[in-house]
Design an enzyme around this catalytic site. Structure first.
Site, PDB file in Angstrom:
ATOM      1  N   ILE A 156      -7.424  13.921  13.688  1.00 48.72           N
ATOM      2  CA  ILE A 156      -6.921  14.228  15.204  1.00 48.72           C
ATOM      3  C   ILE A 156      -8.172  13.889  16.137  1.00 48.72           C
ATOM      4  O   ILE A 156      -8.015  13.091  17.105  1.00 48.72           O
ATOM      5  CB  ILE A 156      -6.708  16.082  15.305  1.00 48.72           C
ATOM      6  CG1 ILE A 156      -5.310  16.383  14.292  1.00 48.72           C
ATOM      7  CG2 ILE A 156      -6.775  16.327  16.603  1.00 48.72           C
ATOM      8  CD1 ILE A 156      -4.787  17.755  15.047  1.00 48.72           C
ATOM      9  N   ASP A 200     -16.678  12.379  13.904  1.00 47.10           N
ATOM     10  CA  ASP A 200     -15.467  11.905  13.813  1.00 47.10           C
ATOM     11  C   ASP A 200     -15.278  10.452  15.084  1.00 47.10           C
ATOM     12  O   ASP A 200     -14.392   9.259  14.857  1.00 47.10           O
ATOM     13  CB  ASP A 200     -14.562  13.030  14.610  1.00 47.10           C
ATOM     14  CG  ASP A 200     -14.448  13.629  13.431  1.00 47.10           C
ATOM     15  OD1 ASP A 200     -14.670  13.057  12.234  1.00 47.10           O
ATOM     16  OD2 ASP A 200     -14.070  15.046  13.729  1.00 47.10           O
ATOM     17  N   GLN A 246     -31.476  10.563  12.422  1.00 49.18           N
ATOM     18  CA  GLN A 246     -32.033   8.921  12.324  1.00 49.18           C
ATOM     19  C   GLN A 246     -30.928   7.811  12.425  1.00 49.18           C
ATOM     20  O   GLN A 246     -31.936   6.496  12.288  1.00 49.18           O
ATOM     21  CB  GLN A 246     -32.348   8.917  10.644  1.00 49.18           C
ATOM     22  CG  GLN A 246     -33.566   9.981  10.265  1.00 49.18           C
ATOM     23  CD  GLN A 246     -34.274  10.162  11.419  1.00 49.18           C
ATOM     24  OE1 GLN A 246     -35.444   9.146  11.391  1.00 49.18           O
ATOM     25  NE2 GLN A 246     -34.219  11.628  11.949  1.00 49.18           N
TER      26      GLN A 246
END
Length: 317
Positions: free
Chosen positions: A42, A256, A228
């Site tokens: 989603i 995401d 990093q």
């Protein structure tokens, strides 16, 4: 083919609030909660939609929480299909400790998914008239589903000509990789578990990612390295991108956003190097906002030119 289909088998209603300090045994007075539609696929669809991509979000939803989730997805104008299940969709919540800037994230177990509900999900994927160019499998598996569930979806998607993108963990990740995917986004911990050893140096990390490519498990490996930055390894090379230094409101959904921007870039036939640049920009832009707000398109485009990328020379064993 059409654009992108994201599949979220264990979505969540994400709740976010703030408090001055977390203390054990005390009532912790929090700010008014914010609610967001959550779950890996989603979130990926939300970001792709903001970037102007052609994307549909398929997810499982049940109960009153599932109804709230459906409404929140609709409020963001994300084309979607919420497939009904009997169980109550889970909630997850995060609390920002304002005195320190630390974020505490609480992730609950999802509802059990029955075999008929799972079979309905498989049947839907098989029934799509025009196969998506990309199928994104993202997030954890809910109780009740076998560890090879993502592998089953990957096999069916590949059989129809779709490119598979994978972001999961544990046995679900390993078994889907055995099928072969176009792009996988492991964390350093997940890649270390796949490799069976610690990956403390850049050489070791690059070699582990390159093994996935050379063995045919993935065409591209996008290794997220948190503060990093990120690494991208493919047949044609390997690159490392430094993280952008930005004020952090929340880390929820940053990974995401990173994956979403990469997939969006690849659907536009941009080079993997540019996909990495946009991915790091999107992940960094998500940090600017509270809860699971995720990134804004204007922030992504503004920050992308600031991402520094260097090639990793092919001298790894």
């Amino acid at each position: 083919m059409s654009g992108i289909l994201t599949i979220t088998l264990n979505p969540a209603l994400d709740i976010s609030a703030e408090t001055d300090r977390l203390l054990p045994g005390h009532k912790l007075r929090c700010t008014a909660p914010q609610r967001f539609p959550g779950g890996g696929g989603i979130n990926v669809a939300r970001v792709i939609q903001r970037l102007g991509g052609d994307c549909v979000a398929l997810y499982l939803a049940g109960g009153l929480v599932g109804q709230q989730l459906r409404q929140l997805v609709a409020d963001e104008h994300v084309p979607s299909l919420g497939m009904a299940i009997a169980g109550e969709t889970r909630e997850s919540f995060s609390v920002l400790e304002t005195s320190t800037g630390r974020e505490f994230r609480f992730v609950l177990t999802g509802p059990a998914v029955s075999q008929p509900e799972w079979q309905a999900c498989l049947a839907y994927l098989d029934s799509i008239d025009l196969a998506p160019a990309y199928v994104v499998l993202s997030g954890s598996l809910p109780p009740g589903l076998a560890e090879d569930s993502y592998a089953q979806l990957a096999q069916r998607a590949r059989a129809r000509g779709s490119k598979v993108v994978l972001d999961s963990s544990g046995a679900a990740l390993a078994q889907a990789l055995a099928v072969g995917v176009a792009l996988v986004k492991p964390s350093l911990r997940e890649l270390s578990e796949l490799s069976g050893r610690a990956l403390d140096t850049e050489d070791q990390q690059c070699a582990a990612a390159r093994h996935l490519v050379d063995s045919g498990q993935a065409d591209l490996v996008a290794l997220s390295l948190g503060e990093q930055g990120a690494m991208l390894v493919g047949v044609n090379g390997a690159w490392c991108a430094d993280a952008l230094r930005v004020p952090v409101k929340s880390t929820t959904g940053a990974g995401d956003g990173f994956l979403a921007a990469m997939v969006w870039a690849l659907t536009r036939q941009l080079e993997p190097l540019e996909a990495l640049r946009l991915g790091v920009a999107a992940g960094s832009a998500a940090l600017l906002h509270p809860g699971t707000t995720l990134c804004r398109a204007d922030d992504v485009m503004r920050m992308a030119p600031l991402v520094q990328i260097r090639e990793i020379r092919r001298n790894h064993s």
